[in-house]
Design a protein around this motif. Structure first.
Motif, PDB file in Angstrom:
ATOM      1  N   TYR A  86       0.811  -1.210   0.000  1.00 65.30           N
ATOM      2  CA  TYR A  86       0.000   0.000   0.000  1.00 65.30           C
ATOM      3  C   TYR A  86       0.849   1.267   0.000  1.00 65.30           C
ATOM      4  O   TYR A  86       0.431   2.295  -0.554  1.00 65.30           O
ATOM      5  CB  TYR A  86      -1.017  -0.042   1.141  1.00 65.30           C
ATOM      6  CG  TYR A  86      -2.087  -1.053   0.819  1.00 65.30           C
ATOM      7  CD1 TYR A  86      -3.062  -0.773  -0.134  1.00 65.30           C
ATOM      8  CD2 TYR A  86      -2.073  -2.313   1.393  1.00 65.30           C
ATOM      9  CE1 TYR A  86      -4.006  -1.715  -0.476  1.00 65.30           C
ATOM     10  CE2 TYR A  86      -3.024  -3.261   1.052  1.00 65.30           C
ATOM     11  CZ  TYR A  86      -3.989  -2.958   0.106  1.00 65.30           C
ATOM     12  OH  TYR A  86      -4.929  -3.891  -0.245  1.00 65.30           O
ATOM     13  N   ALA A  87       2.038   1.202   0.535  1.00 67.80           N
ATOM     14  CA  ALA A  87       2.953   2.350   0.461  1.00 67.80           C
ATOM     15  C   ALA A  87       3.361   2.589  -0.995  1.00 67.80           C
ATOM     16  O   ALA A  87       3.408   3.741  -1.449  1.00 67.80           O
ATOM     17  CB  ALA A  87       4.179   2.117   1.333  1.00 67.80           C
ATOM     18  N   ARG A  88       3.638   1.506  -1.738  1.00 67.50           N
ATOM     19  CA  ARG A  88       3.996   1.642  -3.159  1.00 67.50           C
ATOM     20  C   ARG A  88       2.834   2.219  -3.953  1.00 67.50           C
ATOM     21  O   ARG A  88       3.033   3.090  -4.820  1.00 67.50           O
ATOM     22  CB  ARG A  88       4.414   0.293  -3.744  1.00 67.50           C
ATOM     23  CG  ARG A  88       5.827  -0.117  -3.406  1.00 67.50           C
ATOM     24  CD  ARG A  88       6.287  -1.329  -4.224  1.00 67.50           C
ATOM     25  NE  ARG A  88       5.432  -2.493  -4.075  1.00 67.50           N
ATOM     26  CZ  ARG A  88       5.510  -3.382  -3.090  1.00 67.50           C
ATOM     27  NH1 ARG A  88       6.439  -3.247  -2.152  1.00 67.50           N
ATOM     28  NH2 ARG A  88       4.693  -4.407  -3.032  1.00 67.50           N
ATOM     29  N   LEU A  89       1.617   1.766  -3.678  1.00 67.14           N
ATOM     30  CA  LEU A  89       0.453   2.318  -4.378  1.00 67.14           C
ATOM     31  C   LEU A  89       0.303   3.809  -4.114  1.00 67.14           C
ATOM     32  O   LEU A  89       0.036   4.593  -5.038  1.00 67.14           O
ATOM     33  CB  LEU A  89      -0.821   1.582  -3.959  1.00 67.14           C
ATOM     34  CG  LEU A  89      -0.983   0.155  -4.441  1.00 67.14           C
ATOM     35  CD1 LEU A  89      -2.262  -0.450  -3.871  1.00 67.14           C
ATOM     36  CD2 LEU A  89      -0.984   0.082  -5.954  1.00 67.14           C
ATOM     37  N   ALA A  90       0.481   4.209  -2.862  1.00 66.98           N
ATOM     38  CA  ALA A  90       0.375   5.626  -2.519  1.00 66.98           C
ATOM     39  C   ALA A  90       1.478   6.431  -3.202  1.00 66.98           C
ATOM     40  O   ALA A  90       1.223   7.523  -3.729  1.00 66.98           O
ATOM     41  CB  ALA A  90       0.438   5.808  -1.003  1.00 66.98           C
ATOM     42  N   GLU A  91       2.698   5.887  -3.224  1.00 68.89           N
ATOM     43  CA  GLU A  91       3.803   6.586  -3.884  1.00 68.89           C
ATOM     44  C   GLU A  91       3.538   6.733  -5.374  1.00 68.89           C
ATOM     45  O   GLU A  91       3.832   7.784  -5.964  1.00 68.89           O
ATOM     46  CB  GLU A  91       5.115   5.834  -3.650  1.00 68.89           C
ATOM     47  CG  GLU A  91       5.620   5.952  -2.229  1.00 68.89           C
ATOM     48  CD  GLU A  91       6.788   5.011  -1.935  1.00 68.89           C
ATOM     49  OE1 GLU A  91       7.323   4.373  -2.869  1.00 68.89           O
ATOM     50  OE2 GLU A  91       7.150   4.911  -0.756  1.00 68.89           O
ATOM     51  N   ARG A  93       0.601   6.931  -6.798  1.00 68.43           N
ATOM     52  CA  ARG A  93      -0.448   7.944  -6.941  1.00 68.43           C
ATOM     53  C   ARG A  93       0.141   9.346  -6.796  1.00 68.43           C
ATOM     54  O   ARG A  93      -0.161  10.243  -7.586  1.00 68.43           O
ATOM     55  CB  ARG A  93      -1.542   7.698  -5.898  1.00 68.43           C
ATOM     56  CG  ARG A  93      -2.767   8.556  -6.128  1.00 68.43           C
ATOM     57  CD  ARG A  93      -3.896   8.245  -5.169  1.00 68.43           C
ATOM     58  NE  ARG A  93      -3.535   8.647  -3.813  1.00 68.43           N
ATOM     59  CZ  ARG A  93      -3.439   7.822  -2.785  1.00 68.43           C
ATOM     60  NH1 ARG A  93      -3.644   6.545  -2.925  1.00 68.43           N
ATOM     61  NH2 ARG A  93      -3.103   8.269  -1.587  1.00 68.43           N
ATOM     62  N   TYR A  94       1.013   9.539  -5.820  1.00 67.18           N
ATOM     63  CA  TYR A  94       1.644  10.848  -5.640  1.00 67.18           C
ATOM     64  C   TYR A  94       2.560  11.186  -6.810  1.00 67.18           C
ATOM     65  O   TYR A  94       2.655  12.342  -7.222  1.00 67.18           O
ATOM     66  CB  TYR A  94       2.416  10.911  -4.312  1.00 67.18           C
ATOM     67  CG  TYR A  94       1.511  10.908  -3.110  1.00 67.18           C
ATOM     68  CD1 TYR A  94       0.391  11.731  -3.035  1.00 67.18           C
ATOM     69  CD2 TYR A  94       1.769  10.069  -2.034  1.00 67.18           C
ATOM     70  CE1 TYR A  94      -0.443  11.720  -1.931  1.00 67.18           C
ATOM     71  CE2 TYR A  94       0.935  10.053  -0.923  1.00 67.18           C
ATOM     72  CZ  TYR A  94      -0.163  10.890  -0.887  1.00 67.18           C
ATOM     73  OH  TYR A  94      -0.981  10.876   0.207  1.00 67.18           O
ATOM     74  N   SER A  95       3.216  10.207  -7.360  1.00 64.15           N
ATOM     75  CA  SER A  95       4.082  10.432  -8.513  1.00 64.15           C
ATOM     76  C   SER A  95       3.256  10.897  -9.713  1.00 64.15           C
ATOM     77  O   SER A  95       3.656  11.815 -10.433  1.00 64.15           O
ATOM     78  CB  SER A  95       4.860   9.163  -8.845  1.00 64.15           C
ATOM     79  OG  SER A  95       5.668   9.374  -9.969  1.00 64.15           O
ATOM     80  N   ARG A  96       2.109  10.254  -9.933  1.00 63.06           N
ATOM     81  CA  ARG A  96       1.226  10.673 -11.029  1.00 63.06           C
ATOM     82  C   ARG A  96       0.729  12.088 -10.800  1.00 63.06           C
ATOM     83  O   ARG A  96       0.653  12.898 -11.730  1.00 63.06           O
ATOM     84  CB  ARG A  96       0.054   9.704 -11.177  1.00 63.06           C
ATOM     85  CG  ARG A  96       0.443   8.367 -11.781  1.00 63.06           C
ATOM     86  CD  ARG A  96      -0.767   7.532 -12.181  1.00 63.06           C
ATOM     87  NE  ARG A  96      -1.719   7.301 -11.110  1.00 63.06           N
ATOM     88  CZ  ARG A  96      -1.695   6.276 -10.265  1.00 63.06           C
ATOM     89  NH1 ARG A  96      -0.739   5.370 -10.363  1.00 63.06           N
ATOM     90  NH2 ARG A  96      -2.623   6.145  -9.339  1.00 63.06           N
ATOM     91  N   LEU A  97       0.401  12.414  -9.563  1.00 64.08           N
ATOM     92  CA  LEU A  97      -0.047  13.770  -9.244  1.00 64.08           C
ATOM     93  C   LEU A  97       1.071  14.774  -9.511  1.00 64.08           C
ATOM     94  O   LEU A  97       0.827  15.844 -10.086  1.00 64.08           O
ATOM     95  CB  LEU A  97      -0.497  13.851  -7.787  1.00 64.08           C
ATOM     96  CG  LEU A  97      -0.963  15.222  -7.292  1.00 64.08           C
ATOM     97  CD1 LEU A  97      -2.157  15.717  -8.105  1.00 64.08           C
ATOM     98  CD2 LEU A  97      -1.306  15.155  -5.810  1.00 64.08           C
ATOM     99  N   ASP A  98       2.300  14.428  -9.133  1.00 65.68           N
ATOM    100  CA  ASP A  98       3.446  15.304  -9.418  1.00 65.68           C
ATOM    101  C   ASP A  98       3.592  15.529 -10.918  1.00 65.68           C
ATOM    102  O   ASP A  98       3.859  16.653 -11.362  1.00 65.68           O
ATOM    103  CB  ASP A  98       4.739  14.706  -8.858  1.00 65.68           C
ATOM    104  CG  ASP A  98       4.827  14.798  -7.344  1.00 65.68           C
ATOM    105  OD1 ASP A  98       4.059  15.585  -6.750  1.00 65.68           O
ATOM    106  OD2 ASP A  98       5.661  14.070  -6.768  1.00 65.68           O
ATOM    107  N   ASP A  99       3.410  14.463 -11.720  1.00 65.58           N
ATOM    108  CA  ASP A  99       3.506  14.586 -13.172  1.00 65.58           C
ATOM    109  C   ASP A  99       2.430  15.522 -13.724  1.00 65.58           C
ATOM    110  O   ASP A  99       2.704  16.355 -14.591  1.00 65.58           O
ATOM    111  CB  ASP A  99       3.401  13.212 -13.849  1.00 65.58           C
ATOM    112  CG  ASP A  99       4.585  12.313 -13.543  1.00 65.58           C
ATOM    113  OD1 ASP A  99       5.630  12.826 -13.067  1.00 65.58           O
ATOM    114  OD2 ASP A  99       4.457  11.089 -13.766  1.00 65.58           O
TER     115      ASP A  99
END
Length: 115
Positions: A86-91, A93-99
């Motif tokens: 779940y930490a990888r999934l959250a990361e 999601r945040y990476s996509r948001l950063d993009d």
């Protein structure tokens, strides 16, 4: 699997049980050795250990005249695997948001230069 995770997380919700897990990570110990630093009875420590055992986090095994408590590393690994997933999934999601935010910043007109 869900019931096992629920039991393990519930068992680890208690600070004494987390401390017992931390001590057992160093090595196997008897109930008496585990109880020594606490201001509680051996019976109280045994109850904590029974909760950890029911969750599959520790086992008790005989050695000569003693019963050693052993930390089950595989059970902890299942917990960390679940958390890591779940930490990888959250990361991600945040990476996509950063993009998305970066692309919006690049596409925005320069506010300092009127066209």
């Amino acid at each position: 699997m869900t019931a096992r995770l629920d039991a393990a997380f519930a068992a680890l919700s208690d600070p004494t049980r987390r401390d017992l897990v931390a001590r057992l990570a160093i090595g196997d110990a008897t109930v008496g050795e585990l109880a020594a630093p606490y201001d509680m009875t051996i019976q109280a420590i045994s109850k904590h250990l029974n909760v950890l055992a029911a969750a599959g986090l520790v086992t008790k095994r005989p050695q000569a005249q003693r019963r050693l408590v052993h930390l089950e590393a595989d059970a902890l690994r299942r917990l960390t695997d679940w958390v890591d997933h779940y930490a990888r999934l959250a990361e991600q999601r945040y990476s996509r948001l950063d993009d998305v935010l970066a692309s919006l910043t690049e596409a925005a007109p320069d506010e300092g230069n009127p066209s």
